[in-house]
Design a protein around this motif. Structure first.
Motif, PDB file in Angstrom:
ATOM      1  N   ASN A  42       4.214  -6.074   4.888  1.00 51.91           N
ATOM      2  CA  ASN A  42       2.943  -5.945   5.106  1.00 51.91           C
ATOM      3  C   ASN A  42       2.245  -4.421   5.529  1.00 51.91           C
ATOM      4  OD1 ASN A  42       2.464  -8.882   6.101  1.00 51.91           O
ATOM      5  ND2 ASN A  42       4.004  -8.518   6.896  1.00 51.91           N
ATOM      6  N   LEU A  43       2.959  -3.413   6.147  1.00 49.69           N
ATOM      7  CA  LEU A  43       2.197  -1.868   5.810  1.00 49.69           C
ATOM      8  C   LEU A  43       2.746  -2.130   4.806  1.00 49.69           C
ATOM      9  CD1 LEU A  43       3.691  -0.475   9.504  1.00 49.69           C
ATOM     10  CD2 LEU A  43       1.680  -1.770   8.545  1.00 49.69           C
ATOM     11  N   GLY A  44       4.008  -2.362   3.247  1.00 48.02           N
ATOM     12  CA  GLY A  44       3.656  -1.509   2.097  1.00 48.02           C
ATOM     13  C   GLY A  44       2.581  -1.694   1.387  1.00 48.02           C
ATOM     14  N   LEU A  48      -1.289   0.034  -0.179  1.00 44.94           N
ATOM     15  CA  LEU A  48      -0.388  -0.486  -1.466  1.00 44.94           C
ATOM     16  C   LEU A  48      -2.139  -0.980  -2.037  1.00 44.94           C
ATOM     17  CD1 LEU A  48       0.583  -0.220  -4.567  1.00 44.94           C
ATOM     18  CD2 LEU A  48       0.573  -2.989  -3.911  1.00 44.94           C
ATOM     19  N   VAL A  49      -3.114  -1.326  -1.391  1.00 46.98           N
ATOM     20  CA  VAL A  49      -3.777  -1.532  -1.259  1.00 46.98           C
ATOM     21  C   VAL A  49      -5.328  -0.145  -0.594  1.00 46.98           C
ATOM     22  CG1 VAL A  49      -6.481  -2.837  -0.787  1.00 46.98           C
ATOM     23  CG2 VAL A  49      -4.053  -4.073  -0.853  1.00 46.98           C
ATOM     24  N   CYS A  50      -4.941   0.833   0.078  1.00 52.24           N
ATOM     25  CA  CYS A  50      -5.755   1.475   0.147  1.00 52.24           C
ATOM     26  C   CYS A  50      -5.759   2.436  -0.764  1.00 52.24           C
ATOM     27  CB  CYS A  50      -4.959   2.249   1.515  1.00 52.24           C
ATOM     28  SG  CYS A  50      -5.628   1.468   3.083  1.00 52.24           S
ATOM     29  N   VAL A  51      -4.112   2.844  -1.515  1.00 55.30           N
ATOM     30  CA  VAL A  51      -3.742   3.936  -2.479  1.00 55.30           C
ATOM     31  C   VAL A  51      -4.761   3.842  -3.823  1.00 55.30           C
ATOM     32  CG1 VAL A  51      -1.818   5.550  -3.861  1.00 55.30           C
ATOM     33  CG2 VAL A  51      -2.432   5.167  -1.370  1.00 55.30           C
ATOM     34  N   GLU A  52      -4.792   2.404  -4.296  1.00 59.83           N
ATOM     35  CA  GLU A  52      -4.980   1.814  -5.338  1.00 59.83           C
ATOM     36  C   GLU A  52      -6.264   1.637  -5.469  1.00 59.83           C
ATOM     37  OE1 GLU A  52      -3.475   1.597  -8.821  1.00 59.83           O
ATOM     38  OE2 GLU A  52      -2.062   3.610  -7.293  1.00 59.83           O
ATOM     39  N   ARG A  53      -7.150   2.608  -6.526  1.00 60.72           N
ATOM     40  CA  ARG A  53      -8.501   2.101  -6.186  1.00 60.72           C
ATOM     41  C   ARG A  53      -8.716   0.622  -6.755  1.00 60.72           C
ATOM     42  NH1 ARG A  53     -11.653   7.357  -7.526  1.00 60.72           N
ATOM     43  NH2 ARG A  53     -11.620   8.901  -5.644  1.00 60.72           N
ATOM     44  N   LEU A  55      -7.680  -1.650  -6.868  1.00 59.30           N
ATOM     45  CA  LEU A  55      -7.671  -3.400  -5.831  1.00 59.30           C
ATOM     46  C   LEU A  55      -8.681  -2.993  -4.621  1.00 59.30           C
ATOM     47  CD1 LEU A  55      -3.429  -3.208  -5.231  1.00 59.30           C
ATOM     48  CD2 LEU A  55      -4.830  -4.100  -7.105  1.00 59.30           C
ATOM     49  N   HIS A  56      -9.296  -2.646  -4.933  1.00 62.46           N
ATOM     50  CA  HIS A  56     -10.443  -2.289  -3.308  1.00 62.46           C
ATOM     51  C   HIS A  56     -11.353  -3.614  -4.818  1.00 62.46           C
ATOM     52  CE1 HIS A  56      -9.874   1.819  -2.808  1.00 62.46           C
ATOM     53  NE2 HIS A  56      -9.015   1.622  -2.077  1.00 62.46           N
ATOM     54  N   THR A  57     -11.058  -4.552  -4.317  1.00 64.20           N
ATOM     55  CA  THR A  57     -11.906  -5.494  -4.983  1.00 64.20           C
ATOM     56  C   THR A  57     -11.380  -6.948  -3.564  1.00 64.20           C
ATOM     57  OG1 THR A  57     -10.312  -7.073  -5.336  1.00 64.20           O
ATOM     58  CG2 THR A  57     -11.535  -5.602  -6.901  1.00 64.20           C
ATOM     59  N   PRO A  58     -13.122  -8.336  -3.931  1.00 66.55           N
ATOM     60  CA  PRO A  58     -12.464  -7.962  -2.073  1.00 66.55           C
ATOM     61  C   PRO A  58     -11.218  -9.407  -1.550  1.00 66.55           C
ATOM     62  CG  PRO A  58     -14.863  -8.325  -3.657  1.00 66.55           C
ATOM     63  CD  PRO A  58     -13.743  -7.379  -3.804  1.00 66.55           C
ATOM     64  N   MET A  59     -11.138  -9.305  -3.081  1.00 65.80           N
ATOM     65  CA  MET A  59      -9.813 -10.535  -2.473  1.00 65.80           C
ATOM     66  C   MET A  59      -8.526  -9.572  -2.128  1.00 65.80           C
ATOM     67  SD  MET A  59      -6.848 -12.825  -5.720  1.00 65.80           S
ATOM     68  CE  MET A  59      -5.266 -12.550  -5.051  1.00 65.80           C
ATOM     69  N   TYR A  60      -7.806  -8.930  -2.534  1.00 65.46           N
ATOM     70  CA  TYR A  60      -7.326  -7.261  -1.431  1.00 65.46           C
ATOM     71  C   TYR A  60      -7.913  -6.673  -0.909  1.00 65.46           C
ATOM     72  CZ  TYR A  60      -5.034  -8.276  -6.618  1.00 65.46           C
ATOM     73  OH  TYR A  60      -4.608  -8.630  -7.723  1.00 65.46           O
ATOM     74  N   ILE A  61      -8.680  -6.611  -0.460  1.00 61.92           N
ATOM     75  CA  ILE A  61      -9.452  -6.533   0.744  1.00 61.92           C
ATOM     76  C   ILE A  61      -9.037  -7.550   1.910  1.00 61.92           C
ATOM     77  CG2 ILE A  61     -11.355  -5.773   2.187  1.00 61.92           C
ATOM     78  CD1 ILE A  61     -12.096  -4.534   0.004  1.00 61.92           C
ATOM     79  N   LEU A  63      -6.505  -9.339   2.166  1.00 61.15           N
ATOM     80  CA  LEU A  63      -5.559  -9.297   1.792  1.00 61.15           C
ATOM     81  C   LEU A  63      -4.450  -8.568   2.466  1.00 61.15           C
ATOM     82  CD1 LEU A  63      -2.549 -10.977   0.751  1.00 61.15           C
ATOM     83  CD2 LEU A  63      -3.063  -9.884  -1.453  1.00 61.15           C
ATOM     84  N   CYS A  64      -4.996  -7.787   2.222  1.00 58.68           N
ATOM     85  CA  CYS A  64      -4.902  -5.793   3.187  1.00 58.68           C
ATOM     86  C   CYS A  64      -5.379  -6.110   5.074  1.00 58.68           C
ATOM     87  CB  CYS A  64      -5.996  -4.824   2.380  1.00 58.68           C
ATOM     88  SG  CYS A  64      -5.707  -3.525   3.824  1.00 58.68           S
TER      89      CYS A  64
END
Length: 314
Positions: A42-44, A48-53, A55-61, A63-64
């Motif tokens: 989970n923390l990984g 990952l979502v914070c580091v990868e731009r 993945l800065h979309t609603p779905m991954y936000i 999920l994060c």
């Protein structure tokens, strides 16, 4: 001693998993392994979502934040289980009890709304792809996330405020592995009818509202999938949605069985297996269910590993 002070000074004994002392070593190893995998997974995913731009979309936000809440749930429950497996007294103070329930209730309430938000996000992405960026803007995503945390904090505050009206003069043994409100109601000397009623109303409303959003979204998704002309696209979308829906079904099913059935307050330690699902198993499975079949996440992991490898070689 005044009733409020009496309640706050009470200590409880968590008797969960104490029926089989010969299995304590095995249980410790199993729960410790699950805890490590859950936290790393989970923390990984959060990192990952914070580091990868990309993945800065609603779905991954969403999920994060789901992964963050699953980590919170695991941290609230598992360390105390590990401690009590080798503890002689298995004691937990009223303050610890309140803290444990607060973070668990926060995580579970937030999870309900995050799963509903994720289902709606997938509905818009699959059923209205041309209008996705309009209907699921980053502003709306942030507003929904903030709303999730507001409701997630209000719910446990209400439940814990009602707990303060109870006094505990009976046996202080809780037939559970964590401090949940239902086992505490069984120990109360004050009639917990008001607490039970409001718990049923609050938990029931949250579950009914979010389950309705999830079901409507997935039914629309399934209808769209079955009308696709491409068999390959239909099979891929169906397999992904099936995995997500399985996770949602286990999570909501266990919560419904635990908190909204009329006979819940009369049950004993029969609730323990159900509680294991939504406090330990679901936080373990979620990061794998939502990422193993996701190419964007896999590609993001590969990019990070490639960058790390290249930096080491240089």
């Amino acid at each position: 001693m005044p009733e409020d002070n009496h309640s706050l000074s009470v200590e409880f004994v968590l008797t969960g998993f104490s029926d089989h002392p010969e299995l304590k070593t095995l249980l410790f190893v199993v729960f410790f392994a699950i805890y490590l995998i859950t936290m790393v997974g989970n923390l990984g995913l959060v990192a990952l979502v914070c580091v990868e731009r990309q993945l800065h979309t609603p779905m991954y936000i969403f999920l994060c934040n789901l992964a963050l809440m699953d980590s919170c749930c695991s941290c609230a429950i598992t360390p105390k289980i590990l401690q009590n497996l080798f503890s002689k007294d298995k004691m937990i103070s009223f303050y610890e009890c309140m803290g444990q329930f607060y973070f668990l209730c926060l995580a579970e309430t937030a999870d309900c709304f995050l799963l509903a938000a994720m289902a709606y996000d997938r509905y818009v992405a699959i059923c209205s792809p041309l209008h996705y960026h309009t209907r699921m803007s980053k502003r709306l995503c942030i507003q929904m996330t903030v709303g999730v945390y507001i409701v997630g904090n209000v719910h446990p505050i209400i439940e814990e405020s009602l707990l303060l009206r109870l006094t505990f003069c009976r046996s202080h043994q809780i037939n559970h592995f964590f401090c949940d409100v239902i086992p505490l109601y069984r120990l109360s000397c004050v009639d917990p009818y008001i607490n039970e009623l409001l718990l049923l109303i609050a938990a029931g409303s949250i579950l009914v509202l979010t389950i309705t959003v999830v079901l409507i979204s997935y039914f629309q998704i399934l209808f769209t999938i079955f009308t696709m002309k491409s068999k390959e696209g239909r099979g891929k979308a169906l397999s992904t949605c099936a995995a997500h829906f399985l996770s949602v079904s286990i999570f909501y099913g266990s919560l419904l069985f635990m908190y909204t059935r009329p006979s819940t307050f009369k049950e004993g330690d029969k609730d323990v297996p159900i509680a294991i699902f939504y406090t330990i198993v679901i936080p373990l499975l979620n990061p794998f269910i939502y990422t193993l079949r996701n190419k964007e996440v896999i590609n993001a992991i590969k990019r990070i590993m490639k960058k790390r490898f290249c930096s080491i070689v240089k």
